[in-house]
Design a protein around this motif. Structure first.
Motif, PDB file in Angstrom:
ATOM      1  N   SER A 105       0.821  -1.221   0.000  1.00  8.29           N
ATOM      2  CA  SER A 105       0.000   0.000   0.000  1.00  8.29           C
ATOM      3  C   SER A 105       0.848   1.261   0.000  1.00  8.29           C
ATOM      4  N   ASN A 106       2.121   1.147   0.383  1.00  6.83           N
ATOM      5  CA  ASN A 106       2.983   2.325   0.406  1.00  6.83           C
ATOM      6  C   ASN A 106       3.633   2.617  -0.951  1.00  6.83           C
ATOM      7  N   THR A 107       3.503   1.683  -1.883  1.00  6.39           N
ATOM      8  CA  THR A 107       4.073   1.867  -3.222  1.00  6.39           C
ATOM      9  C   THR A 107       2.991   2.378  -4.159  1.00  6.39           C
ATOM     10  N   PRO A 108       3.269   3.419  -4.950  1.00  4.98           N
ATOM     11  CA  PRO A 108       2.269   3.930  -5.897  1.00  4.98           C
ATOM     12  C   PRO A 108       1.780   2.815  -6.820  1.00  4.98           C
ATOM     13  N   ALA A 109       0.481   2.782  -7.058  1.00  9.10           N
ATOM     14  CA  ALA A 109      -0.107   1.728  -7.884  1.00  9.10           C
ATOM     15  C   ALA A 109       0.472   1.736  -9.290  1.00  9.10           C
ATOM     16  N   LEU A 110       0.644   2.943  -9.832  1.00 14.22           N
ATOM     17  CA  LEU A 110       1.147   3.074 -11.198  1.00 14.22           C
ATOM     18  C   LEU A 110       2.579   3.601 -11.160  1.00 14.22           C
ATOM     19  N   PRO A 111       3.536   2.862 -11.717  1.00 15.14           N
ATOM     20  CA  PRO A 111       4.931   3.344 -11.710  1.00 15.14           C
ATOM     21  C   PRO A 111       5.046   4.693 -12.414  1.00 15.14           C
ATOM     22  N   GLU A 112       6.037   5.488 -11.979  1.00 13.01           N
ATOM     23  CA  GLU A 112       6.265   6.783 -12.615  1.00 13.01           C
ATOM     24  C   GLU A 112       6.822   6.601 -14.036  1.00 13.01           C
ATOM     25  N   ARG A 113       6.635   7.648 -14.827  1.00 13.46           N
ATOM     26  CA  ARG A 113       7.228   7.621 -16.167  1.00 13.46           C
ATOM     27  C   ARG A 113       8.743   7.626 -16.029  1.00 13.46           C
ATOM     28  N   ARG A 114       9.382   6.891 -16.918  1.00 14.19           N
ATOM     29  CA  ARG A 114      10.843   6.834 -16.891  1.00 14.19           C
ATOM     30  C   ARG A 114      11.407   7.897 -17.833  1.00 14.19           C
ATOM     31  N   LYS A 115      12.349   8.634 -17.328  1.00 15.75           N
ATOM     32  CA  LYS A 115      12.906   9.750 -18.097  1.00 15.75           C
ATOM     33  C   LYS A 115      13.520   9.275 -19.411  1.00 15.75           C
ATOM     34  N   PHE A 116      14.211   8.124 -19.377  1.00 18.18           N
ATOM     35  CA  PHE A 116      14.911   7.700 -20.589  1.00 18.18           C
ATOM     36  C   PHE A 116      13.928   7.307 -21.697  1.00 18.18           C
ATOM     37  N   ILE A 117      12.704   6.853 -21.324  1.00 16.04           N
ATOM     38  CA  ILE A 117      11.691   6.533 -22.341  1.00 16.04           C
ATOM     39  C   ILE A 117      11.235   7.820 -23.029  1.00 16.04           C
TER      40      ILE A 117
END
Length: 410
Positions: A105-117
């Motif tokens: 529950s402490n981890t965001p459900a949706l991963p952040e966008r990756r800068k290199f992408i």
């Protein structure tokens, strides 16, 4: 109305993805505000340009600029959107996996966008952005002379070695650089061929578009066996609204006269013959016939009186005519010369190895040489440009053919 809503949603999604890519790469507030201001200004310019389009005028400098700007901005942004959409599919997959496999529950459900992408997306988008800009400033006048030897076992012996120049799709209303057009005319004259054939579309719509260029095109040298032409779909003035049928008819009459003004004989569903050493070769010209465009061409009428075995060169603006009628016509047309497609003015060509353009999904014959049971068609990539004011990868073409008697060497 629904169509417009869907279109707005698509463009909105493209803008959203592009904004996310730039924001992911550079989070500086000043940069983000500048990006948003520029984007809004460009959207405003494009919207204004489209609202100024006048159906009674047709394509003009404003419409060329507007469409060019839209392609320069939105083709790269569409590519960014596709890359980031692919990343989103991966992010959603990761979120689902986390939920069922490693829920925290402490981890965001949706991963952040990756800068290199986002950096990859922007790097890829820079390719069409730079290409489209180059196409507007340089590519549209990057004339290429393409020489092709064509072999025919039944070519009359007297015409073995006959050289022909073909031009097509002049679209004079789009020109904006007299020096470049003079250069192209010089290229035509340098070929010193025996015959020149012009396969239609002298204007975008109005006869007056050609008036500033008549003297330039009259500089095309006389050819030993003549200068002949046919009409293209744009020569009929079909794509604008006219105050009256009389004005449309007058414009059409004036356009037909233009060909004579530049010393070309216009063939309207008819043929003419050239002779040498007692042998004949027949030039056949039909009005426009297109699967999805005006069908005024009458091949039967044009070849009336010619024997089946008589050697014929057909000028027919739209290559779909060859696909749907000419290649199986009982009159046995040996060689058809067409234009019309422009190769979409966008594609990739490595001569002799690779050729691609989106237009190939619409036209089976779209650029270069094609054959069917010893009948050949050559589709010229076009002299001018239309709609998009540039060319990328598919360059403006002056075609030169040498006719040879016999079989093509292995």
């Amino acid at each position: 109305m629904v169509r417009w809503i869907i279109l707005l949603l698509i463009f909105g999604l493209i803008e959203l993805y592009a904004f996310q890519a730039f924001k992911t790469v550079n989070k500086d507030k000043g940069f983000i505000i500048s990006y948003l201001v520029i984007s809004v200004a460009i959207v405003g310019i494009i919207f204004y340009g489209f609202t100024q389009f006048d159906r009674s005028v047709g394509q003009n400098r404003m419409s060329l600029f507007t469409l060019g700007l839209m392609l320069v901005i939105y083709v790269p942004k569409m590519l960014i959107g596709l890359v980031l959409f692919g990343e989103d599919l991966f992010r959603v997959f990761c979120a689902i996996s986390r939920y069922f496999v490693d829920y925290d529950s402490n981890t965001p459900a949706l991963p952040e966008r990756r800068k290199f992408i986002s950096q990859i997306a922007l790097g890829l988008a820079a390719i069409p952005f730079a290409s489209l800009i180059y196409g507007i400033f340089e590519g549209k006048y990057n004339y290429k002379v393409i020489t092709t030897k064509l072999y025919f076992p039944d070519l009359p012996t007297a015409f073995d070695g006959l050289k022909i120049t073909q031009i097509s799709d002049v679209h004079s209303g789009s020109f904006d650089n007299p020096e470049k057009i003079e250069y192209a005319i010089d290229l035509i004259n340098q070929q010193e061929t025996d015959l020149i054939l012009f396969t239609g579309d002298i204007v975008n719509t109005h006869a007056t578009e050609m008036h500033p260029w008549i003297d330039t095109f009259k500089k095309i040298k006389p050819h030993k066996f003549g200068k002949f032409a046919v009409l293209g779909n744009h020569d009929y003035g079909e794509y604008v609204s006219w105050p009256s049928q009389q004005e449309k008819d007058k414009n059409f009459s004036d356009i037909k006269k233009l060909y004579g003004d530049i010393d070309f004989k216009l063939l309207l569903n008819e043929h003419t013959s050239i002779t040498k050493d007692g042998e004949a070769l027949h030039i056949v010209g039909v009005e426009n016939w297109g699967k999805n465009f005006k069908q005024a061409g009458d091949l039967g009428k044009a070849v009336s009186g010619l024997d089946r075995d008589a050697f014929k060169i057909l000028m027919s603006h739209d290559p779909s005519h060859w696909e749907y009628e000419v290649k199986t016509h009982p009159s046995n047309v040996h060689l058809t010369l067409s234009g019309h497609t422009h190769g979409l003015q966008f594609g990739i060509e490595i001569p002799g190895f690779f050729k691609w353009s989106p237009v190939q999904y619409v036209y089976k014959q779209w650029a270069g040489l094609y054959e069917h049971e010893n009948r050949k068609i050559y589709v010229n990539r076009g002299f001018g440009f239309h709609a998009y004011p540039g060319r990328v990868g598919i360059w403006p073409e002056i075609s030169v053919f040498e006719l040879k008697k016999g079989e093509k060497p292995a």
